[in-house]
Design a protein around this motif. Structure first.
Motif, PDB file in Angstrom:
ATOM      1  N   ASP A 133       1.128   2.113 -13.265  1.00 47.99           N
ATOM      2  CA  ASP A 133       1.691   3.446 -13.062  1.00 47.99           C
ATOM      3  C   ASP A 133       1.075   4.439 -12.584  1.00 47.99           C
ATOM      4  N   GLN A 134      -0.452   4.450 -12.879  1.00 50.99           N
ATOM      5  CA  GLN A 134      -1.312   5.196 -12.030  1.00 50.99           C
ATOM      6  C   GLN A 134      -1.109   5.058 -10.607  1.00 50.99           C
ATOM      7  N   LEU A 135      -1.354   3.890 -10.213  1.00 54.19           N
ATOM      8  CA  LEU A 135      -1.295   3.556  -8.744  1.00 54.19           C
ATOM      9  C   LEU A 135       0.073   4.074  -8.084  1.00 54.19           C
ATOM     10  N   ASN A 136       1.172   3.983  -8.840  1.00 52.91           N
ATOM     11  CA  ASN A 136       2.455   4.538  -8.446  1.00 52.91           C
ATOM     12  C   ASN A 136       2.240   5.961  -8.399  1.00 52.91           C
ATOM     13  N   ALA A 137       1.765   6.746  -9.179  1.00 53.81           N
ATOM     14  CA  ALA A 137       1.425   8.293  -9.039  1.00 53.81           C
ATOM     15  C   ALA A 137       0.593   8.452  -8.075  1.00 53.81           C
ATOM     16  N   GLN A 138      -0.599   7.653  -7.829  1.00 53.04           N
ATOM     17  CA  GLN A 138      -1.469   8.013  -6.508  1.00 53.04           C
ATOM     18  C   GLN A 138      -0.373   7.790  -5.062  1.00 53.04           C
ATOM     19  N   ALA A 139       0.289   6.882  -5.160  1.00 53.36           N
ATOM     20  CA  ALA A 139       1.037   6.746  -3.815  1.00 53.36           C
ATOM     21  C   ALA A 139       2.060   7.800  -3.809  1.00 53.36           C
ATOM     22  N   GLN A 140       2.687   8.272  -4.580  1.00 55.48           N
ATOM     23  CA  GLN A 140       3.454   9.379  -4.833  1.00 55.48           C
ATOM     24  C   GLN A 140       2.851  10.686  -3.978  1.00 55.48           C
ATOM     25  N   ALA A 141       1.531  10.861  -4.732  1.00 53.62           N
ATOM     26  CA  ALA A 141       0.859  11.995  -3.953  1.00 53.62           C
ATOM     27  C   ALA A 141       0.401  11.814  -2.670  1.00 53.62           C
ATOM     28  N   ARG A 142       0.227  10.579  -2.134  1.00 55.29           N
ATOM     29  CA  ARG A 142      -0.295  10.286  -0.684  1.00 55.29           C
ATOM     30  C   ARG A 142       1.249  10.652   0.154  1.00 55.29           C
ATOM     31  N   LEU A 143       2.232  10.130  -0.456  1.00 55.88           N
ATOM     32  CA  LEU A 143       3.250  10.295   0.331  1.00 55.88           C
ATOM     33  C   LEU A 143       3.876  11.954   0.533  1.00 55.88           C
ATOM     34  N   ALA A 144       3.613  12.701  -0.719  1.00 57.63           N
ATOM     35  CA  ALA A 144       3.754  14.030  -0.585  1.00 57.63           C
ATOM     36  C   ALA A 144       2.846  14.654   0.300  1.00 57.63           C
ATOM     37  N   ALA A 145       1.554  14.139   0.340  1.00 60.18           N
ATOM     38  CA  ALA A 145       0.707  14.922   1.466  1.00 60.18           C
ATOM     39  C   ALA A 145       0.999  14.370   2.908  1.00 60.18           C
ATOM     40  N   GLY A 146       2.064  13.593   2.950  1.00 57.36           N
ATOM     41  CA  GLY A 146       2.176  12.971   4.321  1.00 57.36           C
ATOM     42  C   GLY A 146       1.487  11.813   4.816  1.00 57.36           C
ATOM     43  N   ASP A 147       0.864  11.223   4.029  1.00 56.47           N
ATOM     44  CA  ASP A 147       0.010  10.167   4.126  1.00 56.47           C
ATOM     45  C   ASP A 147       1.085   8.698   3.929  1.00 56.47           C
ATOM     46  N   ASN A 148       1.816   8.592   4.724  1.00 55.87           N
ATOM     47  CA  ASN A 148       2.867   7.523   4.580  1.00 55.87           C
ATOM     48  C   ASN A 148       2.004   6.187   4.735  1.00 55.87           C
ATOM     49  N   ARG A 149       1.251   5.924   5.402  1.00 52.44           N
ATOM     50  CA  ARG A 149       0.346   4.545   5.751  1.00 52.44           C
ATOM     51  C   ARG A 149      -0.402   4.366   4.255  1.00 52.44           C
ATOM     52  N   GLY A 150      -1.149   5.496   3.859  1.00 55.63           N
ATOM     53  CA  GLY A 150      -2.063   5.352   2.536  1.00 55.63           C
ATOM     54  C   GLY A 150      -1.146   5.236   1.362  1.00 55.63           C
ATOM     55  N   ALA A 151       0.047   5.762   1.402  1.00 57.36           N
ATOM     56  CA  ALA A 151       0.920   5.445   0.292  1.00 57.36           C
ATOM     57  C   ALA A 151       1.394   3.921   0.006  1.00 57.36           C
ATOM     58  N   PHE A 152       1.833   3.644   1.115  1.00 54.18           N
ATOM     59  CA  PHE A 152       2.286   2.327   0.935  1.00 54.18           C
ATOM     60  C   PHE A 152       1.307   1.196   0.866  1.00 54.18           C
ATOM     61  N   GLU A 153       0.119   1.342   1.525  1.00 54.36           N
ATOM     62  CA  GLU A 153      -0.809   0.375   1.138  1.00 54.36           C
ATOM     63  C   GLU A 153      -1.182   0.324  -0.489  1.00 54.36           C
ATOM     64  N   ILE A 154      -1.145   1.477  -1.306  1.00 52.97           N
ATOM     65  CA  ILE A 154      -1.307   1.661  -2.587  1.00 52.97           C
ATOM     66  C   ILE A 154       0.005   0.798  -3.137  1.00 52.97           C
ATOM     67  N   TRP A 155       1.091   1.278  -2.643  1.00 49.30           N
ATOM     68  CA  TRP A 155       2.322   0.383  -3.357  1.00 49.30           C
ATOM     69  C   TRP A 155       2.400  -0.936  -3.241  1.00 49.30           C
ATOM     70  N   ASN A 156       1.959  -1.465  -1.931  1.00 49.77           N
ATOM     71  CA  ASN A 156       1.762  -3.115  -1.701  1.00 49.77           C
ATOM     72  C   ASN A 156       0.920  -3.511  -2.865  1.00 49.77           C
ATOM     73  N   ARG A 157      -0.571  -2.746  -3.203  1.00 55.19           N
ATOM     74  CA  ARG A 157      -1.074  -3.354  -3.884  1.00 55.19           C
ATOM     75  C   ARG A 157      -0.590  -3.400  -5.368  1.00 55.19           C
TER      76      ARG A 157
END
Length: 412
Positions: free
Chosen positions: A81-105
């Protein structure tokens, strides 16, 4: 002697060319073999490893095949759940690539919590990928869902909860065919078990067909739902499904089928004293009759639509019916009837405070009078239209031109 010399030189030249060609061909074959060998050893970079299939041990799950205790499952779920929150934060910051790397993990690790948890996470992340136009990510997730579907279907007993999650996940990644395949399987199982949820699944199937513009299949599903509603006396359900069928037949341009459905719907509205619904429905029924070439029935229903709307003080709706009625009168050459209806339309527009409609009605009256050879009456109508146009500051030049044209013709 000279000829012999030339012949010898020519022969020597041919031999040298042959040697060069042979050497070149050998070199090319050698290089090609090396290149092929290299390609076999290392795959091209444009086909990277599927991020959901990475098997490298993760710090959150050092021994992936080991069964987790309840406490370990809880700890892992919290970490994910914390990883999901981190990915959401990355996405909100415009870092799509970083967000989906976290989501894939996160998705890789969700497998340890069971298939249901993984499917629900796949659907959640897939919906985000779709909204962000991450097509590759959507494909990766869809492929994983298909793999899970194959595994589920190979089991001797079906898990309805898991199948429902799988169907919904397919909806989230916009894969209607796969979703329908799953929901049809669910529907079959529910009917075998006499489950009360079968109608809900059938509604989902109908909505899926409709959302992807498969009108024939959507109509088939809603007809089945209508039969179920009728069988148990569910008046609300019956009205809802008739409304959906009317919409489908309208979109599919099937006026005959639409007419049958709308007539039944009108009966239900009258029986349930839902009179406010009748004018719009009568107007739609009239349009269906007109599309079918049944002009007298069209006239009758346009008149009923106007009358019922007027009695309910739905003056805008009454105006709509009158406009259609006037247009039909004109196509049938019934000029006097068109003018009479136009006078009523003026009052409807005034009561509805529809000033643009009022201006256009005066224009229509003027045009009818011109066609009927009555320029004096046409001039009066255009002058009244101009007065409204000046108030609206719209189309003044048009009415002015119409007035000038009549005046010029009268002086000639």
């Amino acid at each position: 002697m000279h000829n012999c010399s030339n012949t010898c030189l020519l022969e020597m030249f041919r031999r040298r060319v042959k040697v060069v060609v042979t050497a070149t061909l050998s070199l090319w074959l050698c290089c090609s073999s090396i290149a092929l060998a290299q390609n076999k050893k290392s795959p091209p970079s444009e086909f990277p490893l599927n991020p959901l299939e990475i098997t490298t041990p993760d710090p959150l799950l050092p021994t992936p095949n080991q069964l987790l205790s309840p406490q370990e499952r809880q700890n892992l779920a919290t970490a994910l759940d914390q990883l999901n929150a981190q990915a959401q934060a990355r996405l909100a910051a415009g870092d799509n690539r970083g967000a989906f790397e976290i989501w894939n993990r996160e998705l890789r690790l969700r497998r340890a919590l069971g298939t249901l948890a993984e499917v629900q996470a796949l659907g959640r992340v897939g919906a985000i990928a779709w909204s962000e136009n991450e097509r590759t990510q959507v494909q990766i997730i869809t492929q994983r869902l298909q793999t899970i579907q194959q595994q589920v279907q190979s089991q001797p007993t079906a898990d309805l909860t898991l199948l429902r999650a799988l169907g919904y996940a397919y909806q989230q990644v916009r894969s209607p065919q796969q979703a329908l395949e799953v929901y049809n399987q669910i529907l079959k199982l529910e009917r075998q078990q006499n489950a009360a949820t079968a109608e809900s699944t059938l509604r989902t199937i109908a909505e899926l067909h409709l959302s992807w513009f498969d009108y024939p299949q959507a109509a088939k599903s809603y007809q089945e739902l209508l039969t179920l509603a009728n069988s148990r006396g569910d008046r609300v359900g019956e009205v809802t499904y008739l409304q959906q069928l009317a919409y489908i037949y309208d979109r599919a341009r099937q006026p005959q089928q639409a007419l049958v459905v709308k007539q039944r719907l009108a009966e239900l509205y009258l029986n349930d004293a839902q009179f406010t619904q009748v004018p719009a429905l009568r107007l739609a029924i009239a349009a269906d009759y007109q599309a079918l070439g049944q002009i007298q029935q069209a006239f009758q229903n346009y008149q009923e639509a106007y009358a019922s709307a007027w009695s309910l003080q739905q003056y805008a709706r009454a105006g709509d019916a009158l406009r259609q009625l006037i247009a039909l009168y004109r196509t049938q050459g019934q000029v006097n009837e068109a003018l009479q209806a136009s006078q009523i339309l003026l009052e409807a527009d005034q009561r509805a405070a529809n000033f643009y409609g009022l201006m256009n009605t005066y224009d229509q009256i003027g045009q009818i009078h011109l066609q009927n050879g009555n320029p004096t009456a046409a001039l009066s109508a255009f002058e009244q239209g101009l007065a409204i146009a000046q108030q609206l500051q719209y189309q003044q030049s048009y009415f002015t031109q119409q007035i000038q044209q009549i005046q010029q013709n009268s002086t000639q």
